[in-house]
Write an enzyme that holds these catalytic residues in place. Structure first.
Site, PDB file in Angstrom:
ATOM      1  N   CYS A 217       1.787  -7.330  17.028  1.00 38.54           N
ATOM      2  CA  CYS A 217       3.304  -6.622  16.972  1.00 38.54           C
ATOM      3  C   CYS A 217       4.149  -7.907  17.028  1.00 38.54           C
ATOM      4  O   CYS A 217       5.307  -7.773  16.919  1.00 38.54           O
ATOM      5  CB  CYS A 217       3.389  -5.615  18.237  1.00 38.54           C
ATOM      6  SG  CYS A 217       2.352  -4.403  18.224  1.00 38.54           S
TER       7      CYS A 217
ATOM      8  N   HIS B 248       4.050   1.286   2.301  1.00 41.20           N
ATOM      9  CA  HIS B 248       5.191   0.610   1.773  1.00 41.20           C
ATOM     10  C   HIS B 248       5.763   1.104   0.393  1.00 41.20           C
ATOM     11  O   HIS B 248       6.888   1.280   0.266  1.00 41.20           O
ATOM     12  CB  HIS B 248       4.676  -0.784   1.329  1.00 41.20           C
ATOM     13  CG  HIS B 248       3.948  -1.676   2.453  1.00 41.20           C
ATOM     14  ND1 HIS B 248       2.675  -2.186   2.177  1.00 41.20           N
ATOM     15  CD2 HIS B 248       4.314  -1.962   3.799  1.00 41.20           C
ATOM     16  CE1 HIS B 248       2.422  -2.583   3.258  1.00 41.20           C
ATOM     17  NE2 HIS B 248       3.248  -2.577   4.204  1.00 41.20           N
TER      18      HIS B 248
ATOM     19  N   HIS C   2       0.784  -1.246   0.087  1.00 41.82           N
ATOM     20  CA  HIS C   2      -0.029  -0.108   0.092  1.00 41.82           C
ATOM     21  C   HIS C   2       1.057   1.153  -0.061  1.00 41.82           C
ATOM     22  O   HIS C   2       2.063   1.180  -0.211  1.00 41.82           O
ATOM     23  CB  HIS C   2      -1.164  -0.052   0.982  1.00 41.82           C
ATOM     24  CG  HIS C   2      -0.464  -0.153   2.517  1.00 41.82           C
ATOM     25  ND1 HIS C   2       0.345   1.008   2.908  1.00 41.82           N
ATOM     26  CD2 HIS C   2      -0.558  -1.218   3.569  1.00 41.82           C
ATOM     27  CE1 HIS C   2       0.681   0.710   4.351  1.00 41.82           C
ATOM     28  NE2 HIS C   2       0.369  -0.450   4.524  1.00 41.82           N
TER      29      HIS C   2
ATOM     30  N   LYS D 220      -4.766  -1.318   7.555  1.00 45.01           N
ATOM     31  CA  LYS D 220      -5.444  -2.226   6.664  1.00 45.01           C
ATOM     32  C   LYS D 220      -6.841  -2.237   7.512  1.00 45.01           C
ATOM     33  O   LYS D 220      -7.728  -2.324   6.744  1.00 45.01           O
ATOM     34  CB  LYS D 220      -4.851  -3.510   6.751  1.00 45.01           C
ATOM     35  CG  LYS D 220      -5.172  -4.443   5.584  1.00 45.01           C
ATOM     36  CD  LYS D 220      -4.448  -5.788   5.380  1.00 45.01           C
ATOM     37  CE  LYS D 220      -5.341  -6.899   5.456  1.00 45.01           C
ATOM     38  NZ  LYS D 220      -4.657  -8.172   5.683  1.00 45.01           N
TER      39      LYS D 220
ATOM     40  N   CYS E   8      -2.565  -2.567  23.738  1.00 42.78           N
ATOM     41  CA  CYS E   8      -1.458  -2.646  22.877  1.00 42.78           C
ATOM     42  C   CYS E   8      -1.624  -1.163  22.090  1.00 42.78           C
ATOM     43  O   CYS E   8      -2.565  -0.729  21.566  1.00 42.78           O
ATOM     44  CB  CYS E   8      -1.156  -3.524  21.866  1.00 42.78           C
ATOM     45  SG  CYS E   8      -0.297  -3.020  20.453  1.00 42.78           S
TER      46      CYS E   8
ATOM     47  N   LYS F 158      -4.387   7.367  11.495  1.00 45.92           N
ATOM     48  CA  LYS F 158      -3.306   6.306  10.943  1.00 45.92           C
ATOM     49  C   LYS F 158      -3.851   5.526   9.992  1.00 45.92           C
ATOM     50  O   LYS F 158      -4.964   4.912   9.989  1.00 45.92           O
ATOM     51  CB  LYS F 158      -2.758   5.632  12.091  1.00 45.92           C
ATOM     52  CG  LYS F 158      -1.521   4.706  11.844  1.00 45.92           C
ATOM     53  CD  LYS F 158      -0.984   4.280  13.181  1.00 45.92           C
ATOM     54  CE  LYS F 158      -0.346   3.085  12.744  1.00 45.92           C
ATOM     55  NZ  LYS F 158       0.154   2.260  13.889  1.00 45.92           N
TER      56      LYS F 158
END
Ligand code: MSP
Length: 658
Positions: free
Chosen positions: A128, A20, A17, A297, A142, A294
């Site tokens: 993670c 990347h 995406h 996905k 998290c 942010k």
């Protein structure tokens, strides 16, 4: 001089995406810049294929991990050529060459006494793939995945990372640009204020088999980060490979801020323990966000990088990403913003410079770039050359400090200077006075040289466009150079130039590009539109200027080239999927035409029907959202940005406005 740059190896649990694509494009830009600047450069990317996360993603699709990783890894591999990525290698952590190196590396760290077997219980986030300390959790969740980690307790192998804490603090402080930009260095020094816990580097096979075997215990596989980081040397054939000896001493890693800790803390301490040299730089960029959240996905707002490149062209997409993000900070991605930049920087600034320069070389110099002594003998030539040298230094400095935005800003300042030169020198006026022939020749030579230089300087970002420009200038793109003297020599012995089709036809000519032209008091007359036809940039300034109507003076001849006409709106409708564009069917008395106008935020189509407007009738046709627009409607914008169409009252359709 050698150079080695790497991207993170991407997890194969998601398709490629925008995020990347950005890191990979920036690395490509850096690799290309170094290649162009005479370095022997090596560029690595690849995929990270082990761990729980991948196993779960494979299960979700009902496939074996092997089938699954093969499929997604090939999606990454196949995506990169479409973005003009020129990587030298693509590593997959499931390859034998990688596995062997991981085993060997681990053995070495073990023999150095830095691995022990112990029990550990902690909050484990599967997303993670790591344990979190209580302190790191946010409200017990998290911080990345906003899920409650599971409490996992098991026996495992540990790496004595804590042994290297003091060393690492000293190293980071002694090498101020080891981690850059500085904010991330400070963040790392911040982490290092607390004691470093030892790193759990194994997973029992009873829980996970999809990993690399630990060389000294068959019941365990390697923790995915320990495995993954080693890709940067396994791809070079550590310990004996020629590539390793050549490139590892100059290694740089480029990542986003999400994986700062593994790269800035785990990896240097692993290297130190194994007795390997530490990489040179860690270049850390911020996050692309969409609508200020942010991108991920799970949030479902991942921009399909390849769709953007298909829609606007690979070079334009690369330019936008490189130019838009301040390296190190987060940026907001929006397609509108991309279109704006496309129109202002590429279609307007660069496209017009190209068309105007080449058209004038054709018209005033018989289609040949003047390279004779006239071009040399101008009194301001040393100053002019000094400017080119300053530009090249600014460009080099920016790229050396991983600032693609700064490099492109410097290049576009020069594009602006070349455009200004056309306006202030007015080659069409010089051409009327035979005594000014040497000056005319010098100006045209500067333009040709300037175009060859700026295209070479943006080659790292827009390679295809730069190469095409060199070819059209009659030069060999395979021998591209950023040295002005070399460029002059090449132009002197090159082939005659060709104008060709516009490189970046405007996407939203009326709305966005016009806004910029007006806002910056730019757009003096004399610009050339795609295809070499006269364009009405002067009229765009009239459309918007909240300023003092400044900008440079326009000669009466220039102004007269605009064909301004009265037109009657016979029909109007919104362009689907656009807030701003309205398609107008206009009557000019004898003829009809369609104009797509960026006035949809101010007017409703039904208010427009029956009105008379003023249009620039000889504007080169442009395509807007797939519709052909034959002209431009004139409007005024007040200081508050409110738009008002110019109204010629009762004048008959087709009347000339002067
Ligand atoms: N597999 C690990 C990296 C191991 S490297 C030894 C990993 N993979 S990842 O697929 O999650 O890729 C993370 C990286 O993708 C980021 O560091 C960044 O390079 C890129 N990006 C993913 N999303 C991003 C944005 N929204 N914005 C910018 N880049 C981001 O972590």
């Amino acid at each position: 001089m050698n150079y080695y740059v790497t991207t993170p190896i991407y997890y194969v649990n998601a398709k490629p995406h925008l995020g990347h694509a950005y890191t990979t494009i920036v690395n490509d830009v850096l690799a290309r810049f170094h290649r162009l600047d005479g370095y022997d450069s090596y560029f690595l990317t690849g995929t990270d294929e082990h761990g729980d996360k991948i196993v779960r993603a494979a299960q979700a699709e009902g496939r074996t991990p092997r089938e699954y990783v093969d499929q997604i890894s090939s999606l990454f591999k196949a995506a990169w050529p479409g973005l003009a990525i020129s990587n030298d290698d693509f590593i997959r952590t499931t390859e034998e060459r990688h596995k062997t190196v991981v085993s060997r590396f681990m053995d070495l760290v073990n023999r150095n006494g830095d691995i022990y077997f112990g029990e550990y219980g902690g909050h484990y986030c599967f997303g993670c793939e790591r344990f979190y300390t209580e302190k790191e959790l946010v409200d017990g969740l998290c911080p990345d995945h906003q899920v409650k980690p599971e409490y996992v307790s098991e026996k495992n192998y540990f790496f004595r990372m804590g042994n290297y804490q003091d060393w690492l603090i000293d190293y980071v402080k002694a090498n101020p640009d080891f981690i850059r930009p500085e904010r991330y260095k400070n963040e790392v020094l911040g982490f290092l204020k607390d004691p470093l816990e030892d790193l759990c580097i194994s997973r029992p096979k009873s829980r996970l088999t999809w990993g690399i075997d630990i060389p000294f215990d068959d019941d365990f596989v390697t923790y995915v980060w320990f495995d993954a980081l080693i890709n940067y040397i396994s791809a070079l054939g550590w310990p004996d490979g020629e590539l390793y000896h050549k490139y590892w001493p100059v290694a740089q890693h480029t990542i986003a801020k999400d994986i700062l800790k593994p790269h800035a803390i785990y990896w240097p301490t692993m290297l130190k323990s194994a007795g390997l040299p530490i990489y040179r730089h860690l270049n850390v960029h911020g996050y692309w966000q969409i609508g200020f959240s942010k991108m991920s996905k799970s949030v479902g707002n991942v921009v399909e990088a390849l769709t953007m490149a298909d829609k606007y062209g690979t070079d334009a997409f690369r330019y936008f990403l490189a130019r838009e993000m301040t390296f190190g900070l987060d940026s907001e991605f929006s397609e509108d913003r991309l279109v704006e930049r496309f129109d202002s920087d590429l279609a307007n600034d660069l496209g017009n410079l190209w068309q105007r320069s080449l058209a004038m070389i054709k018209k005033f110099s018989g289609g040949l770039i003047p390279t004779g002594p006239e071009a040399e003998g101008q009194p301001d030539e040393p100053e002019w050359r000094g400017r080119a040298e300053d530009l090249i230094s600014a460009w080099r400095l920016a790229f050396d400090s991983v600032n693609p935005r700064g490099a492109m800003t410097a290049v576009w300042e020069y594009v602006g200077l070349l455009n200004k030169t056309i306006d202030s020198e007015a080659p069409w006026a010089l051409a009327r006075d035979p005594e000014k022939a040497p000056r005319l020749a010098a100006v045209l030579a500067r333009l040709a040289e300037g175009l060859a230089l700026v295209s070479a300087l943006f080659w790292p970002v827009m390679p295809a466009t730069a190469e095409a420009m060199w070819t059209r200038l009659g030069l060999d793109p395979a021998a591209m150079s950023t040295d002005p003297k070399t460029i002059r020599e090449k132009l002197a012995s090159g082939r005659p130039p060709t104008v060709g089709e516009a490189f970046f036809p405007r996407i939203d000519a009326e709305g966005k590009a016009a806004g910029k032209a007006a806002g910056q008091g730019q757009a003096p007359g004399g610009t050339k539109a795609p295809g070499g036809t006269k364009a009405a940039e002067g009229a765009q300034a009239a459309e918007g200027g909240p300023g003092d109507g400044g900008g440079e003076p326009v000669g009466i001849d220039e102004f007269r080239r605009l064909d301004l006409r009265v037109a009657k709106v016979e029909a109007a409708e919104r362009v689907p999927k656009s807030e701003k564009l309205i398609k107008l069917s206009l009557s000019l008395g004898q003829s009809q035409r369609t104009v797509v106008a960026g006035i949809g935020k101010r007017y409703r189509p039904e208010e427009l029907v029956g009105r008379t407007v003023v249009i620039v009738a000889n504007l080169a046709p442009a395509k807007l959202m797939g519709l052909k627009s034959q002209g431009m409607v004139l409007a005024a914008t007040d200081p508050d940005g409110r738009l008002e169409l110019l109204s010629p009252g009762d004048a008959a359709p087709g009347s000339k406005v002067s």
